[in-house]
Scaffold this active site. Structure first.
Site, mmCIF file in Angstrom:
data_model
loop_
_atom_site.group_PDB
_atom_site.id
_atom_site.type_symbol
_atom_site.label_atom_id
_atom_site.label_comp_id
_atom_site.label_asym_id
_atom_site.label_seq_id
_atom_site.Cartn_x
_atom_site.Cartn_y
_atom_site.Cartn_z
ATOM 1 N N HIS A 56 0.812 -1.098 0.124
ATOM 2 C CA HIS A 56 -0.057 0.364 0.242
ATOM 3 C C HIS A 56 1.100 0.682 0.073
ATOM 4 O O HIS A 56 0.384 2.300 0.406
ATOM 5 C CB HIS A 56 -0.938 0.571 1.049
ATOM 6 N N HIS A 219 -7.021 -3.758 -1.347
ATOM 7 C CA HIS A 219 -5.800 -5.708 -1.111
ATOM 8 C C HIS A 219 -5.802 -6.843 -2.632
ATOM 9 O O HIS A 219 -5.859 -7.878 -1.996
ATOM 10 C CB HIS A 219 -5.902 -6.977 -0.065
#
Ligand SMILES: Nc1ncnc2c1ncn2[C@@H]1O[C@H](COP(=O)(O)OP(=O)(O)O)[C@@H](O)[C@H]1O
Ligand SMILES: Nc1ncnc2c1ncn2[C@@H]1O[C@H](COP(=O)(O)OP(=O)(O)O)[C@@H](O)[C@H]1O
Ligand SMILES: [Mg+2]
Ligand SMILES: [Mg+2]
Ligand SMILES: [Mg+2]
Ligand SMILES: [Mg+2]
Lengths: 332, 210, 332, 210
Positions: A56, A219
């Site tokens: 991320h 995700h």
């Protein structure tokens, strides 16, 4: 799978090597996979710790530094870090004033941070509080489910709460502020393509050329629904509408973020922000501050998310306060 | 120790077989997790069980064995499965105590305690489309089998049977816990990855005790 | 083609709308497609203007602000802006102290900037100087060819020369410094995938799953040669070797940039930087400052480039000087 | 004005046909530019010629016409082709002057001046794999045809023939100018996009004068 990596298992460890090389101002604990500030937490300052699966970036390691986090724990790609990491980060960062764990609402993250807090308090007596961020309006929120995910608001929360901790507010006040930010922020994301997790070796989901996923998380989970590929104006509408339907953003100034998922070029993100800004203006929402770019990504996924936060003079002041991290820097 | 007893060696064999199953099926577990999750369950379980086997050493008691297993899983896996499988094994150890073998009753009590640990950590209920849906039926079958006088080997075989049925039954479910729950209705029509790894856990047990 | 856009022809105009919305501190002239600072150039300060095709964001518009550019001209995607734009930017930015045109060495850019300089000097008497950046070692440099391309060094040059202009150096001194930076910097790039130009609607080049392009530029031009996909360590070697073979970087401190092409996630860029840093250390190169991220991109292309610049105390001081732009910010 | 003269209307027709050819072939030109350049030659030429036709108005003299054309290309295209085609037309205008038609000789002189403008702006030599490789042969053929007594229509047809041959001859060349030069040896085996648009320029001329 085409990636700038050596071996899938080594991605995280090797990326940390690069981060350490690129940022002499940070400390990187390679064994524990923790990134923390170069100088110890000032006495009396509450420490802010976050962490989560990797992939991320710049979240969370890129937000370690003056005015934001004190330490970040890096999990495997898309996998929550472990309690040991969090416990060690807590130990390193605590100045005696206590530690706030900033947790994104995922089952794994919540359980691991819970275990870490139990262990840290039991073993070292550190005062630990935590905030669980759950801003994603794509996900149904009920006591029967895992609840909303924590997504884009994390960036805004880390900035604002980081500034408050820097001011010397105590753990209780910092925690209350974190909860206030969480209560006042909402996000919604979409993907044009799936990301590819290195160890999986292929895209997490297949998406035909004429379709997109609305309501994706960070995700590579498939989204809430799949719809026909649409122009930017329509995409903006599909992100902004559910946010505005969930919370009234017309009563005061708003901080807006247009976040890229990692694979969409900046020119597209600005174009999307233009569309979002138009819709917000039409809806009577006043954007006081904005942020456009890749801040909480999902590896190489193409797509974007919108985050809105209801602010007031206090929050805007904390937003504007100095921050000096590799991912966000101003006023220093 | 009677013939029906489960020795430390057999317990280690259980773990070794579980490691083999999850590493052989790493791609498959990740594939399942790609459909309704984040494509890491295979690598999580493989990383964890590889670490477990590496760390095992020569434990002298059942609680020492499972403490190592549980702690290693907690500290090497992360994600949802790390704390859940970690807690499962930790609780088996605490319940079994400093013994060097288990009989049917203490095996059942250990597994049951492990299962309750999973429930109390994860707060999942049966039907939420999680590993609980394979673990619960497996333990019920194990107890029923032991209750009707079978030895641990037969009981473990029955547990494996039931775990598979529990796993298969997750397919039509709409997930209410874990990452798959974010998909809402779209989570239906796919096996749950964690229930699938749990079926491997009982396959390994059945094979180790056979 | 999957992009966050409305219509291919409208990408640039609409992205400028988003830039204007996101950056109230900047002025955006939508007719002329110029981004310039919110406040006029300080009397006596040499103005720095750059520009080029769009699709390389944050370059150049993201580098307008204190300590870097005074104005940037945005061309169509991968197409040099026109002389009118440059002439207007020159007019707006000039404080009387003259204007430096920062030009990347591409036939189109060079010709358009030349025409602009001719027109600006003839029509308004502004003193115009220019620097043509040509740092790309992938390209053969000879008087018989178009010469080397201008790539990553542009970012470093705009930062360093921007700081010098801010100090009040005159046009001659600023131009000399720009040429010195150009003479001391080298870059090399590679691509894992082609970018897709919106108006073309499909990838510029086809690249099999097991191949990569070495020596690409920033316009989706195919690279100098195509080789088998390799691990990051080997890619780093294939980028660093030609740079070190071209110029001796062992005699003093170096500023290093690991730049992403737009489609590669930050975690991979850090990993690559780790590999590059190892090679540089082995080669006896001392990195004094580094920059890792997407700074000069090629739309959604996956890949990266390495830029090295020989520095000295003066250049390091200018590098460290305050800069306040959306793409690069520190010390303010 | 003799029959063999080229009126303003015909010149406007030339530009209109050129616009039609580059817009119809926008994808093709971009495709060629994808192979050895940056995939924008089609959109550059289409954007430029659309702007030209929009801006044309009702020019009264050849120099006014081509000044508008050249300035519009310069200010709307960018890239390499903008200044080159822009200069080409600007020089035709300056050379022709304030006349309302061209004869064979003045047409040739104008085109020749335009060509020299391209050379002096771009510094390309024959064989560098650029538009020069289509333009040069086209003008030589035009002059040869006029020299042997043909009218402008026949001369333009000959020029188009030669432009096509020049265009085709760029295929095996290794580029030494423009963006294709960055490919080195890999630029061989592809037509040059600019030489291809130049062939359309002469096709449009031949059709307009026919
Ligand atoms: N609250 C919960 N209770 C029990 N099991 C759960 C819970 N949440 C998730 N799981 C199980 O964990 C599995 C996913 O594990 P894994 O992919 O390793 O972790 P993550 O979801 O963090 O990526 C799911 O398939 C499910 O069986
Ligand atoms: N120096 C030059 N002289 C003549 N023609 C050139 C030169 N450089 C490039 N060209 C021509 O321009 C064409 C490319 O135009 P275009 O794609 O519109 O611009 P760019 O290369 O800037 O993207 C080439 O195919 C070539 O024919
Ligand atoms: Mg995970
Ligand atoms: Mg998972
Ligand atoms: Mg171009
Ligand atoms: Mg081109």
């Amino acid at each position: 799978m085409k990636k700038l990596i050596n071996a899938p298992e080594a991605v995280l460890a090797e990326a940390l090597v690069g981060i350490a090389a690129a940022h002499p101002e940070l400390n990187v604990d390679h064994d524990n996979r923790i990134i923390y500030r170069g100088s110890p937490t000032r006495a009396g300052k509450v420490a802010l710790i976050s962490g989560g699966g990797s992939g991320h970036e710049p979240l969370h390691g890129g937000f370690v530094g003056l005015g934001m986090l004190d330490a970040a724990c890096a999990g495997e790609i898309f996998t929550s870090p472990t309690p040991d990491q969090m416990q060690e980060a807590t130990r390193v960062a605590d100045s005696g004033a206590g530690v706030l764990h900033i947790v994104k609402n995922y089952t794994g993250d919540v359980m691991n941070f819970e275990m870490a807090a139990e262990l840290a308090e039991a073993e070292t007596g550190v005062k630990v509080a935590s905030v669980v961020i759950n801003d994603d309006v794509a996900v149904e929120d009920s006591t029967w489910t895992a609840g909303r995910r924590g997504v884009g608001l994390t960036v805004l929360l880390e900035k604002i709460v980081g500034a408050a901790a820097e001011e010397g507010r105590d753990l209780e006040a910092v925690t209350a502020l974190a909860n206030r930010v969480n209560d006042n922020g909402r996000s919604m994301g979409m993907a044009l393509t799936s990301c590819t997790v290195p160890s999986a070796g292929k895209p997490t989901f297949d998406l035909p050329d004429d379709m997109m996923e609305i309501g994706v998380g960070i995700h590579g989970e498939p989204g809430r629904h799949r719809v026909a590929l649409a122009p930017a104006a329509s995409i903006a509408q599909q992100l902004v509408d559910p946010i505005l339907a969930d919370l009234d953003f017309t009563q005061g100034p708003v901080i807006a973020m247009l976040n890229g998922m990692g694979g969409s070029p900046l020119i597209e993100l600005y174009l999307m922000y233009g569309e979002v800004a138009k819709l917000l203006e039409k809806a009577g929402v006043t954007v006081a501050r904005s942020l456009v770019g890749n801040y909480i990504t999902s590896l190489d996924m193409a797509g974007c998310s919108v985050t809105l936060l209801r602010a007031d003079d206090e929050l805007l002041g904390l937003w504007d306060a100095p921050v000096n991290t590799s991912g966000l820097r101003w006023g220093v | 120790m009677t013939v029906a007893d489960v020795s430390l060696d057999r317990l280690v064999d259980w773990l070794t077989r579980f490691r083999a199953l999850v590493t052989e099926n790493q791609g498959y577990l990740t594939e399942l997790d790609s459909a309704i999750g984040d494509a890491d369950h295979g690598s999580n379980m493989a990383r964890g069980m590889n670490a477990v086997i590496d760390k095992l050493g020569e434990p002298q008691t059942v609680d020492a064995l499972f403490k190592t297993v549980g702690m290693t899983l907690v500290s090497s896996v992360g994600g949802a499965s790390g704390p859940l499988y970690g807690t499962f094994f930790l609780r088996i150890g605490t319940t079994a105590g400093a013994v060097d073998s288990l009989d049917g009753a203490t095996l059942s009590a250990g597994l049951r305690a492990g299962f309750e640990g999973v429930i109390s950590r994860g707060k999942a209920e049966p039907g939420d489309k999680t590993m609980v849906d394979a673990m619960g039926p497996a333990l019920d079958a194990l107890d029923a089998s032991l209750g009707s006088g079978s030895d641990p080997a037969a009981a473990a075989a029955a547990a494996f049977e039931a775990a598979q049925r529990g796993r298969d039954a997750t397919e039509p479910l709409v997930a209410r816990k874990g990452r798959a729950s974010y998909l809402g209705e779209r989570s239906a029509g796919h096996l749950d990855p964690g229930a699938t790894s749990t079926a491997f856990l009982f396959q390994a047990l059945a094979e180790a005790l056979a």
